[in-house]
Scaffold this motif. Structure first.
Motif, PDB file in Angstrom:
ATOM      1  N   ARG A  28      41.953 -33.483  12.894  1.00 22.88           N
ATOM      2  CA  ARG A  28      40.635 -33.114  13.412  1.00 22.88           C
ATOM      3  C   ARG A  28      39.937 -32.164  12.451  1.00 22.88           C
ATOM      4  NH1 ARG A  28      38.958 -28.938  16.824  1.00 22.88           N
ATOM      5  NH2 ARG A  28      41.106 -28.396  17.295  1.00 22.88           N
ATOM      6  N   TYR A  29      40.662 -31.184  11.935  1.00 22.51           N
ATOM      7  CA  TYR A  29      40.072 -30.235  10.985  1.00 22.51           C
ATOM      8  C   TYR A  29      39.655 -30.939   9.694  1.00 22.51           C
ATOM      9  CZ  TYR A  29      42.178 -26.716  14.063  1.00 22.51           C
ATOM     10  OH  TYR A  29      42.553 -25.954  15.132  1.00 22.51           O
ATOM     11  N   LEU A  30      40.468 -31.896   9.232  1.00 18.31           N
ATOM     12  CA  LEU A  30      40.106 -32.675   8.055  1.00 18.31           C
ATOM     13  C   LEU A  30      38.788 -33.405   8.287  1.00 18.31           C
ATOM     14  CD1 LEU A  30      40.461 -34.276   5.384  1.00 18.31           C
ATOM     15  CD2 LEU A  30      41.901 -35.867   6.681  1.00 18.31           C
ATOM     16  N   LEU A  31      38.680 -34.103   9.406  1.00 13.02           N
ATOM     17  CA  LEU A  31      37.471 -34.881   9.693  1.00 13.02           C
ATOM     18  C   LEU A  31      36.256 -33.979   9.869  1.00 13.02           C
ATOM     19  CD1 LEU A  31      39.003 -37.612  12.013  1.00 13.02           C
ATOM     20  CD2 LEU A  31      38.455 -37.772   9.565  1.00 13.02           C
ATOM     21  N   GLU A  32      36.443 -32.818  10.470  1.00 10.37           N
ATOM     22  CA  GLU A  32      35.336 -31.866  10.595  1.00 10.37           C
ATOM     23  C   GLU A  32      34.897 -31.359   9.222  1.00 10.37           C
ATOM     24  OE1 GLU A  32      36.757 -28.890  13.329  1.00 10.37           O
ATOM     25  OE2 GLU A  32      36.501 -30.195  15.071  1.00 10.37           O
ATOM     26  N   GLY A  33      35.859 -31.096   8.345  1.00  9.61           N
ATOM     27  CA  GLY A  33      35.533 -30.663   6.989  1.00  9.61           C
ATOM     28  C   GLY A  33      34.788 -31.736   6.214  1.00  9.61           C
ATOM     29  N   VAL A  34      35.197 -32.989   6.386  1.00 10.74           N
ATOM     30  CA  VAL A  34      34.509 -34.098   5.720  1.00 10.74           C
ATOM     31  C   VAL A  34      33.090 -34.246   6.272  1.00 10.74           C
ATOM     32  CG1 VAL A  34      34.518 -36.614   5.404  1.00 10.74           C
ATOM     33  CG2 VAL A  34      36.608 -35.288   5.004  1.00 10.74           C
ATOM     34  N   GLU A  35      32.902 -34.022   7.567  1.00 12.57           N
ATOM     35  CA  GLU A  35      31.550 -34.041   8.138  1.00 12.57           C
ATOM     36  C   GLU A  35      30.668 -32.991   7.470  1.00 12.57           C
ATOM     37  OE1 GLU A  35      31.362 -33.695  12.396  1.00 12.57           O
ATOM     38  OE2 GLU A  35      32.807 -35.328  12.686  1.00 12.57           O
ATOM     39  N   LEU A  36      31.230 -31.813   7.192  1.00  4.31           N
ATOM     40  CA  LEU A  36      30.467 -30.778   6.492  1.00  4.31           C
ATOM     41  C   LEU A  36      30.106 -31.225   5.081  1.00  4.31           C
ATOM     42  CD1 LEU A  36      32.435 -27.612   7.661  1.00  4.31           C
ATOM     43  CD2 LEU A  36      30.158 -28.340   8.406  1.00  4.31           C
ATOM     44  N   LEU A  37      31.031 -31.923   4.405  1.00  2.37           N
ATOM     45  CA  LEU A  37      30.717 -32.459   3.083  1.00  2.37           C
ATOM     46  C   LEU A  37      29.629 -33.527   3.159  1.00  2.37           C
ATOM     47  CD1 LEU A  37      34.174 -32.822   1.298  1.00  2.37           C
ATOM     48  CD2 LEU A  37      32.403 -31.096   0.916  1.00  2.37           C
ATOM     49  N   ALA A  38      29.640 -34.331   4.210  1.00  2.00           N
ATOM     50  CA  ALA A  38      28.614 -35.367   4.364  1.00  2.00           C
ATOM     51  C   ALA A  38      27.234 -34.731   4.522  1.00  2.00           C
ATOM     52  CB  ALA A  38      28.932 -36.256   5.564  1.00  2.00           C
ATOM     53  N   LYS A  57      35.503 -31.667  -5.937  1.00  2.00           N
ATOM     54  CA  LYS A  57      36.665 -31.391  -5.089  1.00  2.00           C
ATOM     55  C   LYS A  57      36.334 -30.198  -4.220  1.00  2.00           C
ATOM     56  CE  LYS A  57      39.038 -28.668  -8.616  1.00  2.00           C
ATOM     57  NZ  LYS A  57      40.250 -28.571  -9.433  1.00  2.00           N
ATOM     58  N   ALA A  58      36.945 -30.178  -3.051  1.00  2.00           N
ATOM     59  CA  ALA A  58      36.738 -29.074  -2.117  1.00  2.00           C
ATOM     60  C   ALA A  58      37.945 -28.975  -1.197  1.00  2.00           C
ATOM     61  CB  ALA A  58      35.473 -29.297  -1.287  1.00  2.00           C
ATOM     62  N   ILE A  59      38.302 -27.758  -0.854  1.00  2.00           N
ATOM     63  CA  ILE A  59      39.308 -27.555   0.187  1.00  2.00           C
ATOM     64  C   ILE A  59      38.552 -27.693   1.500  1.00  2.00           C
ATOM     65  CG2 ILE A  59      40.929 -25.938   1.233  1.00  2.00           C
ATOM     66  CD1 ILE A  59      41.319 -24.770  -1.613  1.00  2.00           C
ATOM     67  N   ILE A  64      44.293 -28.672   2.815  1.00  2.00           N
ATOM     68  CA  ILE A  64      43.859 -30.036   2.510  1.00  2.00           C
ATOM     69  C   ILE A  64      42.717 -29.995   1.505  1.00  2.00           C
ATOM     70  CG2 ILE A  64      42.975 -32.223   3.381  1.00  2.00           C
ATOM     71  CD1 ILE A  64      44.234 -31.620   6.053  1.00  2.00           C
ATOM     72  N   LEU A  65      42.959 -30.605   0.348  1.00  2.00           N
ATOM     73  CA  LEU A  65      41.963 -30.708  -0.710  1.00  2.00           C
ATOM     74  C   LEU A  65      41.454 -32.144  -0.757  1.00  2.00           C
ATOM     75  CD1 LEU A  65      40.867 -29.332  -3.530  1.00  2.00           C
ATOM     76  CD2 LEU A  65      42.539 -30.910  -4.493  1.00  2.00           C
ATOM     77  N   ALA A  66      40.140 -32.313  -0.835  1.00  2.00           N
ATOM     78  CA  ALA A  66      39.538 -33.640  -0.981  1.00  2.00           C
ATOM     79  C   ALA A  66      38.884 -33.737  -2.345  1.00  2.00           C
ATOM     80  CB  ALA A  66      38.505 -33.883   0.112  1.00  2.00           C
ATOM     81  N   GLU A  67      39.124 -34.840  -3.031  1.00  2.00           N
ATOM     82  CA  GLU A  67      38.387 -35.179  -4.235  1.00  2.00           C
ATOM     83  C   GLU A  67      37.441 -36.300  -3.853  1.00  2.00           C
ATOM     84  OE1 GLU A  67      41.008 -36.047  -7.485  1.00  2.00           O
ATOM     85  OE2 GLU A  67      42.038 -34.132  -7.307  1.00  2.00           O
ATOM     86  N   TYR A  68      36.181 -36.191  -4.271  1.00  2.00           N
ATOM     87  CA  TYR A  68      35.195 -37.184  -3.853  1.00  2.00           C
ATOM     88  C   TYR A  68      34.125 -37.352  -4.911  1.00  2.00           C
ATOM     89  CZ  TYR A  68      32.593 -32.975  -2.475  1.00  2.00           C
ATOM     90  OH  TYR A  68      31.973 -31.759  -2.480  1.00  2.00           O
TER      91      TYR A  68
END
Length: 95
Positions: A28-38, A57-59, A64-68
């Motif tokens: 859930r926290y991952l998906l919320e973080g990705v929503e913030l990136l969107a 990239k962003a934590i 959890i680190l995402a590269e995008y």
């Protein structure tokens, strides 16, 4: 006030596989973080990985680190890396 632009999020197969392996609050926290990136893929807490600034990239949440890559109107999640503080070379001392 104009509505905020939200980038469409796409996941590579590898990133989706990692996302789908995560459970519970961490997912859930991952998906919320990705929503913030969107909402802001160039957020000040993200870092550019190329000269043009589109590969980033962003934590997105603790551990959890995402590269995008930001391409036109899409934020493509390329890779998700999971961190566990106990796997660090020098883990933090318990409080």
């Amino acid at each position: 006030m104009q509505p905020q632009h939200i980038y469409r999020v796409q996941w590579t197969e590898e990133a989706a596989r990692i996302r789908d392996s995560i459970e519970g609050d961490r997912k859930r926290y991952l998906l919320e973080g990705v929503e913030l990136l969107a909402a802001d893929p160039f957020h000040e807490q993200s870092r550019a990985m190329n000269a043009s600034g589109t590969l980033r990239k962003a934590i997105v949440t603790d551990g959890i680190l995402a590269e995008y890559d930001v391409v036109a109107e899409v934020a493509v999640i390329i890779f998700i890396e999971l961190f566990d503080s106990m796997s660090a070379l020098r883990p933090a001392d318990p409080a």
